[in-house]
Structures are given as structure tokens and as C-alpha cells.
Design an enzyme around this catalytic site. Sequence first.
Site, short mmCIF file in Angstrom:
data_model
loop_
_atom_site.label_atom_id
_atom_site.label_comp_id
_atom_site.label_asym_id
_atom_site.label_seq_id
_atom_site.Cartn_x
_atom_site.Cartn_y
_atom_site.Cartn_z
N GLU A 135 0.86 -1.18 0.00
CA GLU A 135 0.00 0.00 0.00
C GLU A 135 0.89 1.23 0.00
O GLU A 135 1.93 1.24 0.67
CB GLU A 135 -0.91 0.03 1.23
CG GLU A 135 -1.79 1.29 1.28
CD GLU A 135 -2.78 1.29 2.44
OE1 GLU A 135 -3.64 2.17 2.46
OE2 GLU A 135 -2.68 0.41 3.31
N CYS B 213 -6.59 1.59 2.36
CA CYS B 213 -7.45 2.78 2.42
C CYS B 213 -7.40 3.62 1.14
O CYS B 213 -8.28 4.44 0.91
CB CYS B 213 -7.09 3.63 3.62
SG CYS B 213 -7.57 2.88 5.19
N ASN C 200 -12.48 -3.00 0.73
CA ASN C 200 -11.46 -3.09 1.76
C ASN C 200 -12.01 -2.56 3.07
O ASN C 200 -12.33 -1.38 3.18
CB ASN C 200 -10.23 -2.26 1.35
CG ASN C 200 -9.21 -2.13 2.47
OD1 ASN C 200 -8.48 -3.06 2.76
ND2 ASN C 200 -9.17 -0.97 3.12
N GLU C 201 -12.19 -3.44 4.04
CA GLU C 201 -12.54 -3.04 5.41
C GLU C 201 -13.79 -2.16 5.52
O GLU C 201 -13.83 -1.25 6.34
CB GLU C 201 -11.38 -2.28 6.05
CG GLU C 201 -10.14 -3.10 6.28
CD GLU C 201 -9.09 -2.32 7.02
OE1 GLU C 201 -9.31 -1.14 7.34
OE2 GLU C 201 -8.02 -2.88 7.27
#
Length: 829
Positions: free
Chosen positions: A62, A251, A383-384
Site C-alpha cells: 500500500e 485505504c 477493503n474493510e
Amino acid sequence: MSRTIRTWRRPVLAAVALLLASAVLPAPAPAHAEDVTDYTITVDPAARGAKIADTMYGVFFEDINRAADGGLYAELVQNRSFEYSSTDNRSYTPLTSWTVTGGAQVVDDAGRLAERNRNYLSMSAGSAVTNAGYNTGVSVREGRRYDFSVWARSADGSTLTVSLQDADGTLAPARRVTARGGWAKYTATFTASRTSTTGRLTVASTGAAALDMVSLFPRDTYRHEPNGLRKDLAEKIAALHPGFVRFPGGCLVNTGSMQDYSEASGWQRARSYQWKDTVGPVEQRATNADFWGYNQSYGLGYYEYFRLAEDVGAMPLPVVPALVTGCGQNRAVDDDALLRRHIQDTLDLIEFANGPVTSTWGGLRARMGHPRPFHLTHIEVGNEENLPAEFFARFKEFRAAVAAAYPDITLVSNSGPDDAGTTFDTAWRLNREAGVALVDEHYYNSPQWFLQNNDRYDTYDRGGPKVFLGEYASGGNAFKNGLAEAAYMTGLERNADVVRLASYAPLFANEDYVQWSPDLVWFNNHASWGSANYEVQKLFMTNVGDRVVPSTATTTPSVSGPITGAVGLSTWATTAAYDDVKVTGADGTTLLDDDFGQDASRWTHTGGGSWSVQDGQYVQSDVAAENTMVSAGDTAWHDYDLSVKATKKSGKEGFLVAFGVQGTADYYWWNLGGWNNTTSAVEQAVDGGKSTLIAKPGTIETGRTYDIDIKVRGRQVTLYLDGEEWGSFTDDKPAEPFRQVVTSDRKTGDLIVKVVNARSSAARTAIDLGGARVADRARVTTLAAAPDAVNTETRTEVAPVTSTFTGVADRFTYTFPADSVTFLRIRRR
């Protein structure tokens, strides 16, 4: 990553060196009985354990901590295209990292180089610009070659003089190129005459000229590829032999606008990571704000990620946005046309990776230099996401579209940002009901949690979705963190029939641009080093084996006493008032009764913030301060009731009410309205690392007074909010420090006995190989160091040591060093 407003701070540890007298570790010497704990490992070689996939361990990249620009992407010029913006970072301007001599300004008009490359530099005659690079400057090494390029136009012609220098003088002979006419690319090559980490690159123009894409690359990139990767960082990935590369986030994927970068969208600069922005010629790629507070040039894009995965022999695993934001934003985008566009983008991504050169996107791949397909098999959607129902409704639409067009592609779902709680439970229920193939779990917990939860996957449904542990870490880069993670990894391997993929996170951190710590690999502009955690991952990833051999081990005798400790109050980015704090023993004895009518003399301030008694309340008034702990009482207190009245006055979160406080790094607290006032949870801190014991959605209202009661009995805790039971838990899982797993390697014929001893004493262990016929020698690899040992640029305190152990038999004894990870490779006859 589970990213909230909170940021892990890089620990400052007093590193304790473990001096090794030789590069070869001798066979462990016998130890006195009183100094060791005895264990037995029993192996059943006739039983058939779980098959371990080639993709068991991988890496997650990331762009955080400047992992891409200024990191893995080898470009040495910062802000090469003058695209920095205050949207990326409030301190940025289009000339960040540049200094101007004479007349030069950044222009955004129709004279630009490319439609999505909006800015360029307009220079007047006799002007010059100088770039400061990353960290301390442009880093060059004596005798190495560096390739300069620039796009320029000059109606009347101009000579561009390009030079490399530092405070001590010239770093290479200057180069000159003549620019004339419209936009064109000009190149030159430097050979550094000496080594410097503080270099500057200057471009001077004799005439009026426009510049864009001012670039300097080391010739020696990874595998010598153009627009390539920094060699030492890519080699650290390759040395892990990863089974997969997950990219680009994180993120970056599920935050910001879901619109594209176009005139129709108003050239939005804070967008989710969208793959089409990152392919094609670099001078035509979009730019974007990075969630972590800087700019993404997208010089390192999807094509480069696919190439990296191919080069290191790993499966590519890209992540695409699901149109539900997370990481504290938590919004579902309700736009069917936009959803359809993103689904089509995902189908186009598969074509880009796997399609024939005659297809639209396969053709682009070929023009970029890779006519062969990349053999994409897995894509992760989202994602999450903290909104599991909204996420899953969109995930199902992605899955249906991909299944119809590409039935061989596996879509990966997720279970939110934590290891437990309402979001986790709801997400897993939805995934199970829909028969999802693979679910991505993320969690960042304390070393204690990892030692306690080695059995996490023992009870997972063998017939349900498989697990991709896409992000995990134990909150530090000391060897004690690596030991806890190693102990946990033995449980991952033991459950390889459920856990199919696993990757530590984050991967990289530039030491001068840190947003998140710990990290696997640290670097600056001239050096890189693997953390203690990296050495643990490398040991496991290069000694996986292909099948689990069932085994058992005795455990460490332990006796758990009651939860003991003082009480505390705290806040996080919030101002709050506390009153009427009372602690009563189980026998009714009053231990503490404070209405703050006079002062707060019984309280000790150990955190940040500003505390004072105001109108008979104890008030923390610094709205920006984090972890403002004050504590009172005796660390020997146990079996008590804590009651307090709390009122939020302003800020982003709610209250933190602590119990079992043993010190600034060891306590429990009830975090009410945490995570941007979205969740309430009980967290346990052990040696500074926190893990969540119970969590529920919840918010705290500003101006409202809450009655908070906590009942501690033994290791059972019950929590009440405004007289209603909120939840309870029992903290009675042993933090077992001795863990093991055994695997077999079909290629070599080896049994691999993997043992983690996280105790401060050696472990004399009887090993029973269950009648297996084996050679009498074992190849041993050991990681052993002081628990607080940390690797740095100049000191490698945690490193593998190899040795040979003679005395292997069907039954033999081996003494595992204190604080160690040991792998015995035993050849079967």
C-alpha cells in the site's frame, strides 16, 4: 488497513544487542533444570494434515509512508510534473520540492503536455529550477549511471543545462540539450563522480521554455527495467519468495470520490484508487491525492504492479473499490450508473491482465511492453468496509458480472476492519450465506493477543469460505513483536485448510515520512533494512513446506490471578468532564470516592492533554490531545465496582474509562465512542500494544451526561451504560509462549519442525517423530535476540543464524534458546 484517526507511533526502544560469537550457532548446550521449562513435541508422520497452498504467504503493498513515490518507485525527482496540490496536503503547492532562480511559474492551461497531466512549468529566459528530491536530497553513488529526461517545448529554442550538485560541489559533469518547437522528450545520462545523499538536480534554460515530467532514474533499477523499481527494496520483496502480491491498498481503494479524473467530474483530486488512471504512458497518467496525506504520481501503476508480481514469481491480487468508503469515512455511494461503470472497469481490468493483444485493454498491455498475459486469477472487491450490508449488496453485483464474463476469476470479499464485533459477525454471515470463496480479515493487535489466539482458526467451519488474512501486525518492530507473530503463524499453518493466504502489513516505511508504524521494511533515500518482523516473515515464507504433519505439544503451566490495577480516565481528540468517581470493593468497602469538590490531588497525570477541576468536575480541555490518561488508586486493587459520570463537551470521540491500570502501557479501558465516534469497545493494552476484547457500534452525544459502571470480578468484567448492561467478557485465555508446527516438503523430503519459544528461559524439549526414519543431522536456522532488540540502518540485532545439529533420531532432545524462533529441517530417509 484498519485506519482511523488514530496513528501508531513508531516506538523508541532501547535496543539490547545479542552478541553472537560466531556466524554458526553451536548445538544448544544442556541447561540446568531450574533454568528451563520442559516440553514435549509429538509428531504423527503417518497422519495426513492440511495441504499448504503455494500462495500461503505473500506481501501487501500500500502506498503509505511514502512506499511508492520516494520509495519502491525509483524516480529521484519529487513532484516531477508540478502536480502537487493543497488537496494532497495543506502545505503543498505546485512548486513543493522546487526552488526557482529567475522567473518561473506553474501553469494550468491549454498548452499542457497531456489532458490529464494538467500542470507544467513556464520558464523565462535565464531562469533555473532546482529539485530537492526525497529525504535529505537526490541520492547518487560514485560510478553509477543516472538517466535524466524532460518533456520541453520552446517556440524560439532554448538550451537546457542539467546539473547534479550538493553543498560540496559538482556530483557529475553537466549535460546540455537543445529544446525547440512543440512538446518533445529530451534525455541525457549522468555518471556520478562521487557519492552523496544530499544532491540537487538543476535545470537552467537560456531561453523561454516550458517543462514537464522532469525525471532522474538510476540506471540500475530492479531487473534493469525502464520506469522501474528501486533495486534494494524490490530485492527485499523477492527475498521473501512471496506467493502473492496484494495491491494497491488498503485505504487508498475505499476512500474519497468514486468519480473519474475528467472535466465532467471537475478534475477531482481526492479519489479512490482506480486502475485506469495508472496505465499508459507515464506523462499521460492522472494524478491523485493519497489518503495518507501526500501526492500519488501514478508512475508506479497497475502495469508496474503486475510486472513486480511476475518478476518475483507471485500471484497478482489487485483490490478494486466497491463504492462503499471506509477508513473512517463510512459512506455508501448510491449511484447505479457509477456502480455499473466500476463493474465494467473491473471487467476491463481482467482484459488488461489476461486478454489477447487484439482486445482493447490487452492491446494496451502489449503496447506497454508485455504481450503475454499476466495470468490474473483473483480480484478483491472492497477493503474493510464498516457498512457490511451496503458493501455486500454491491459485492454481489460485481461477483455476478465477473462470473458471467470470466467464470474462472475468484472474487475476494472481506469482513471489515477488526477481528471481532458486530460488523465482523454481520459480514461473515453474509459471506457464508452467499457461498463466497475467500474472505479477507484484517486486525492489528497486541503481542499478548497473538499469543492468546493461536487457536483462532481451529474452530472455523471447514466447509465455509476460506480466509485471506490480508493485514495483521502486533504493534511494534521489536523482536518480542516478531516472536508473538511467529507464534501466531504456527496456528495459521496448522489451519492451512482454512487460511489460504496471509500477509503482514504495512510492507514499507520511509523513515522521514511515517504515517503508520510498525512496518516490515524501513528505508531512506540511500539504504533499507528489514525489521525483526521481516526476519520472522522471511524465515516462514522460505520454509513453508507443502503439507502440515499433525503434531501436538505440551503447554506452559500457568495460573491466572484476578484482573488487578488502579482506575483511570482519558480522552482522545475530545474534551470531556468527569464527576462522582467511586470505586467500591466486592465486600462493600469504599476504595475511592471523588466528587472533585476541592481538587484532583488523588489523580496522577500520565498522558497528554490539559486537566483541571472546573465547577466540581474533572475536565480535560485540550480537544487535539490523544491518550490523556489520569489514574488513581492502587495497582493491587481487584474485585471492585467502578462508577463515574461522564459528559462529552466537544471533539471527535467520546470517553475512555480505564480499569486494571498497572502503568502507562498496561491497562484495560472502555472506549466509548471511539473510531470517530462510531464504535464502543473494551481494549487491553499490554506493553503498549492494544487489542480489542469486545466491540459494538455506538456513538456518544455531546452535552449529555452518561452513567458508566464497570464490575470487575476475578477475570470477568461486566459493563453498564446508563444502568443497562452493555456487555461482558472474561479475559482468561493463556498467552502461551511455546508454539510449534511441523510441515513436510515434498521437493526436499524434509520434515520442518518450527518452534517458537517466547519465554525468557531456554526450553529443553523432547521431540518424538512418531517412528519416522530420519537422518541423524538437522539443518537449523535460529532467530534469537533480546525481546526489545530492533533492527536499524546501522545495527542488525535480529538476523538468522544457521547451524547443524547432530543427534536427530526417532526420539531426541533439543534445547530451544530463550526468546527464539527455530526451524529444524530434518531429512527423511
